[in-house]
Structures are given as structure tokens and as C-alpha cells.
Enzyme design. Structure first.
Site, PDB file in Angstrom:
ATOM      1  N   TYR A   1       1.193  -1.944   0.190  1.00 47.98           N
ATOM      2  CA  TYR A   1      -0.299  -0.524   0.066  1.00 47.98           C
ATOM      3  C   TYR A   1       0.576   1.515  -0.007  1.00 47.98           C
ATOM      4  O   TYR A   1       2.046   1.266   0.402  1.00 47.98           O
ATOM      5  CB  TYR A   1      -1.098  -0.068   1.181  1.00 47.98           C
TER       6      TYR A   1
ATOM      7  N   GLU B   1      -0.144   4.479  -0.355  1.00 49.41           N
ATOM      8  CA  GLU B   1      -1.181   6.174  -0.427  1.00 49.41           C
ATOM      9  C   GLU B   1      -0.309   7.013  -0.588  1.00 49.41           C
ATOM     10  O   GLU B   1       0.394   7.304   0.035  1.00 49.41           O
ATOM     11  CB  GLU B   1      -2.266   5.727   0.252  1.00 49.41           C
TER      12      GLU B   1
ATOM     13  N   THR C   1      -4.790   6.146 -21.395  1.00 52.56           N
ATOM     14  CA  THR C   1      -4.239   4.784 -21.234  1.00 52.56           C
ATOM     15  C   THR C   1      -2.738   4.473 -21.422  1.00 52.56           C
ATOM     16  O   THR C   1      -2.833   4.915 -22.279  1.00 52.56           O
ATOM     17  CB  THR C   1      -5.097   3.859 -21.621  1.00 52.56           C
TER      18      THR C   1
ATOM     19  N   LYS D   1      -3.062   0.549 -24.750  1.00 52.04           N
ATOM     20  CA  LYS D   1      -3.200   0.668 -25.921  1.00 52.04           C
ATOM     21  C   LYS D   1      -1.859   0.669 -27.245  1.00 52.04           C
ATOM     22  O   LYS D   1      -1.627  -0.198 -27.002  1.00 52.04           O
ATOM     23  CB  LYS D   1      -4.548   1.906 -26.924  1.00 52.04           C
TER      24      LYS D   1
ATOM     25  N   ASP E   1      -7.570  13.548 -24.931  1.00 55.28           N
ATOM     26  CA  ASP E   1      -7.619  12.313 -24.720  1.00 55.28           C
ATOM     27  C   ASP E   1      -7.111  11.484 -25.184  1.00 55.28           C
ATOM     28  O   ASP E   1      -7.077  11.417 -26.686  1.00 55.28           O
ATOM     29  CB  ASP E   1      -9.071  11.820 -24.381  1.00 55.28           C
TER      30      ASP E   1
ATOM     31  N   ARG F   1      -2.728  -2.604 -18.499  1.00 55.68           N
ATOM     32  CA  ARG F   1      -4.259  -1.914 -18.039  1.00 55.68           C
ATOM     33  C   ARG F   1      -3.422  -0.887 -17.248  1.00 55.68           C
ATOM     34  O   ARG F   1      -3.278  -1.472 -15.967  1.00 55.68           O
ATOM     35  CB  ARG F   1      -4.836  -2.815 -18.186  1.00 55.68           C
TER      36      ARG F   1
HETATM   37  N1  DSN Z   1     -13.163   0.939 -24.260  1.00 55.89           N
HETATM   38  C1  DSN Z   1     -11.934   1.394 -24.572  1.00 55.89           C
HETATM   39  C2  DSN Z   1     -11.415   1.458 -25.651  1.00 55.89           C
HETATM   40  O1  DSN Z   1     -12.008   0.093 -26.512  1.00 55.89           O
HETATM   41  O2  DSN Z   1     -11.907   1.970 -27.088  1.00 55.89           O
HETATM   42  C3  DSN Z   1     -12.098   2.943 -24.655  1.00 55.89           C
HETATM   43  O3  DSN Z   1     -12.285   3.217 -23.545  1.00 55.89           O
END
Ligand code: DSN
Length: 423
Positions: free
Chosen positions: A58, A60, A230, A233, A204, A239
């Protein structure tokens, strides 16, 4: 031929049921051509970092300012991740703690808005994200969200509409970026509008972070004071998510993530993000990012040649949005047929879709995963051919043809080992 799977013996001994399912997923990923544009294959190093004792801790707070003792190792790990993010994206400040992209975006609202404030983002069916103010999301319920879209003629962002809405509604925040945007995001044009109306521009870049890192998409850093992404991707990490911003917003962003929204960060994920950022800073990652776009363009051109109708007429990035109306097959029927034939995609709305979101007209595909596997031009032409035949078989209701194509796609997939699985 049996292939050795990577599930550890402890998992197999303790919980054979879960071990078997993990192995099954590993096999599925190995044998399937993954075209979902938001997915990728993390490296073995990234996956290893997620499976470490860091999950036991942990922490925080932030490096040097924690609410728990025993941070001798966690602090340098998080500091490394922060510094690597700041260097890679050229930003003043990075926060690597958000659990996911949705939470990262919520933290942005928390940092700058009060409930009921006006915000602006791209509508979900036009290519935006749920958290950009769509009505069913908390961001559309607790804020007054104004939504822009794309032009009916070009399928690209309608900047006249963005400017008009921004002038009329005076939003506090303007989100740009999305989940089904096949074209370059023109951060400079958004920034000009945001500046004119006194809004904070939030870029974003969840889908395109890897392209930005590798120089295959313009960077939002000179234009957007706040950047959300994120990490799993095109960036090819675990993730997770990150927020990046100019120094003037650093304290507000940090406070919004913790203690505003989250408790303890997931330190095993922080370590894996640090690894992914190190990988993304290497010259071979820049080559990878450019190859993603080359492959996407090749695939798009070949699909167009075969009579597919692409939203905006093509692609500039990793993503292709197909309107299947002219093929007389619904998106869901097509994606299910493709899945049966070993090609993983997702059905998606297209702008001005007359059909419902759960049964839309479109199909969303992309090239990050197949490019990670080392596929190139020839394979993109083959994939277009496989897709074309699947859509034809789906229209004809020919399941036997889908099963035959499954054998071909398995052969293609297994000829290109997936990092993290076959390595
Ligand atoms: N779920 C993502 C996507 O597939 O584009 C977006 O959050």
C-alpha cells in the site's frame, strides 16, 4: 503440436480451473488475428512486472509524501515512471496512478469543475468516449455536457460546430480525442477555440499515445494543458492510465487522483508502466508506431478497393471505422462472423447511425496488435481478403465458409509470434 504455455506451476497447483482458463485465453490470443484497435500485446517484461510482489504493498500518497511506511522501493519505482512519462511526452508533470482511463478523466473533471458545470466533448456515437460527457455516463449526468460531432460530408470533426458551441456554451473544459476517430486529432485547432472561450483543453490520447510517443501522430503537448491517456493501447503497457499537465495544474490533478478519487495506487502496474515507457522511448518503438500507421493505410486502401465504405474515406492512424450499410450486413452480425473466423473486431456505431448502439451499422478495426506481431503489407492484404470473404459468408449465412476461413486465419496468426505469449 503442443505449445508450452506460460501459466506458472503455482497457479496450476492452487487453482487448476483458473489456470486452465488463462491457458485457454493464451491459446486464443495466439491463434487469433486481433484487430480491435484499443488492444495490444504487452511485452513479456511488462507482463512480468505486473506479476510481482509489488501487488502486496500500500502506498497512498505520492513519492516522499506517503501515508504508509516501507516505501523505500515503491518511491523510486513511481518516480522512475513519472520521469519517464515526463520525458517521453515532453510534459511538465505526470501522474501515473489512475487505475484506468475513465478514472483519469473523472479526475480531470474533479480537478476543474463543480457539479452542473458546462463541459464539452465529442459525442460517443460520433467517435468520442463515454467519459467525454455522454448521457449515460456520470460525466453526462453530473455535469452539463455539450456534445460536438463530425461533419456529415467529410466524417471529420466539424470545427464550425465546435467553435459555435464553445462560443454559445462557454464550457470549462473541452475534451478532444476519442475511441473511434480514424483521423489526426488537430490539437492546434481545438486549442485555438479553447483559448478563445477561456476553456481548458483536455487531450484524451488513450488510443494514440503510442503513436504520439513514436512520432507517428502530432503531439498534444504544445497545445493541451491537460493530457489523459491509458497505457495499454498503442502504448503497449499494462492496463492503467496517466494524466499529464502543465506545472500550473499539477497540484490540482494530483489532489483529484488522490485523495479525490482513489486510495492506494497499484504499484505493480506503476512498475509495468515504467517498463512500457522505457520500451516506448527506444528507436524501435518509433519504427513500430510508424509501421502501425503504414499497415492501417494499406488495410484501409485494400478494403476500399474491395468496396468497403470507410468513415472519413480512410485513416491517418491505427484505426479504421467501416460502415457496413452498403454490404447489407449489420455490424454485430459481421463482428460475430469475423470472431468465428478467427478475426477479432468490435461492432461500433458510425456517425449518424440509423441503427441502435447494441446493433449498429459499423465495425471498428485497427492495426496495433498485428503490427506488434510483425505483420506488414502482405499480411494486411491477406487480412482484407479474409475480411471480405467473411462478410460475404455472413451475408449468405454460410457458417461452413467461416470455419474454413478460421483455419487460414489461425495459420496466419501462428506464423507471427505474439510478444508476451510466444516469447
Ligand atoms: N474501451 C476503449 C476502447 O475500446 O476504445 C475505450 O475506453
Amino acid at each position: 503440436m503442443a505449445t508450452e504455455l506460460s501459466t506458472g506451476t503455482s497457479l496450476q497447483a492452487t487453482d487448476p480451473e483458473i489456470a486452465r482458463l488463462v491457458e485457454e485465453e493464451e491459446r486464443r490470443q495466439r491463434e487469433t488475428i486481433r484487430l480491435i484497435p484499443s488492444e495490444n500485446y504487452a511485452s513479456k517484461a511488462v507482463i512480468e512486472a505486473t506479476g510481482t510482489v509489488l501487488t502486496n504493498k500500500y502506498s497512498e500518497g505520492y513519492p516522499g509524501r506517503r501515508y504508509y511506511e516501507g516505501q523505500q522501493v515503491i518511491d523510486p519505482i513511481e518516480t522512475l515512471a513519472i520521469e519517464r512519462a515526463e520525458r517521453l511526452f515532453g510534459v511538465d508533470h505526470a501522474n501515473v496512478q489512475p487505475y484506468s482511463g475513465s478514472v483519469a478523466n473523472l479526475a480531470v473533471y474533479l480537478a476543474f469543475c463543480e457539479p452542473g458545470d458546462t463541459v464539452m466533448g465529442m459525442a460517443l456515437p460520433m467517435g468520442g468516449h463515454l467519459t467525454h460527457g455522454w448521457s449515460v455516463s456520470i460525466t453526462g449526468k453530473w455535469l452539463r455536457a455539450v456534445q460536438y460531432g463530425v461533419s456529415r460530408e467529410t466524417g471529420t470533426v466539424d470545427f464550425d460546430e465546435v467553435r459555435r458551441l464553445a462560443r454559445e456554451e462557454r464550457p470549462k473544459l473541452i475534451f478532444c480525442g476519442g475511441t473511434a476517430v480514424p483521423r489526426i486529432i488537430e490539437f492546434d485547432r481545438f486549442a485555438e477555440i479553447a483559448e478563445e472561450v477561456g476553456a481548458i483543453l483536455v487531450a484524451d490520447i488513450a488510443h494514440i499515445a503510442g503513436l504520439v510517443a513514436g512520432g507517428a501522430h502530432p503531439s498534444p503537448t504544445p497545445h493541451a494543458p491537460v493530457i489523459s491517456t491509458t497505457t495499454h493501447k498503442t502504448l503497449r503497457g499494462p492496463r492503467g492510465a496517466m494524466l499529464m499537465c502543465r506545472e500550473e495544474h499539477a497540484a490540482a490533478i494530483d489532489k483529484a487522483v488522490f485523495p479525490g478519487l482513489q486510495g492506494g495506487p497499484h504499484d505493480h502496474i506503476t512498475a509495468a508502466i515504467a517498463v512500457a515507457l522505457e520500451e516506448a522511448s527506444r528507436p524501435e518503438f518509433a519504427e513500430y508506431a510508424h509501421r502501425i500507421v503504414d499497415n492501417s493505410r494499406t488495410l484501409a486502401d485494400e478494403l476500399i478497393r474491395r468496396g468497403f465504405d470507410l468513415v472519413s474515406g480512410g485513416t491517418d492512424n491505427h484505426l479504421i471505422l467501416i460502415d457496413l450499410t452498403s454490404k447489407e450486413v449489420a455490424g454485430k452480425v459481421a463482428s460475430q462472423a469475423l470472431d468465428r473466423a478467427g478475426l477479432e473486431t468490435n461492432y461500433n456505431t458510425v456517425p449518424f447511425d440509423p441503427r441502435k448502439p447494441f446493433d449498429p451499422s459499423g465495425l471498428r478495426i485497427g492495426t496495433p496488435s498485428v503490427t506488434t506481431r510483425g505483420m506488414g503489407r502482405d499480411e494486411m492484404l491477406t487480412i482484407a481478403d479474409l475480411m471480405d470473404r467473411v462478410i460475404e459468408a455472413a451475408r449468405a449465412g454460410d457458417d461452413a465458409a467461416l470455419d474454413r476461413i478460421r483455419d487460414e486465419s489461425r495459420e496466419l496468426a501462428t506464423a507471427f509470434p505474439a510478444p508476451g505469449i510466444d516469447a
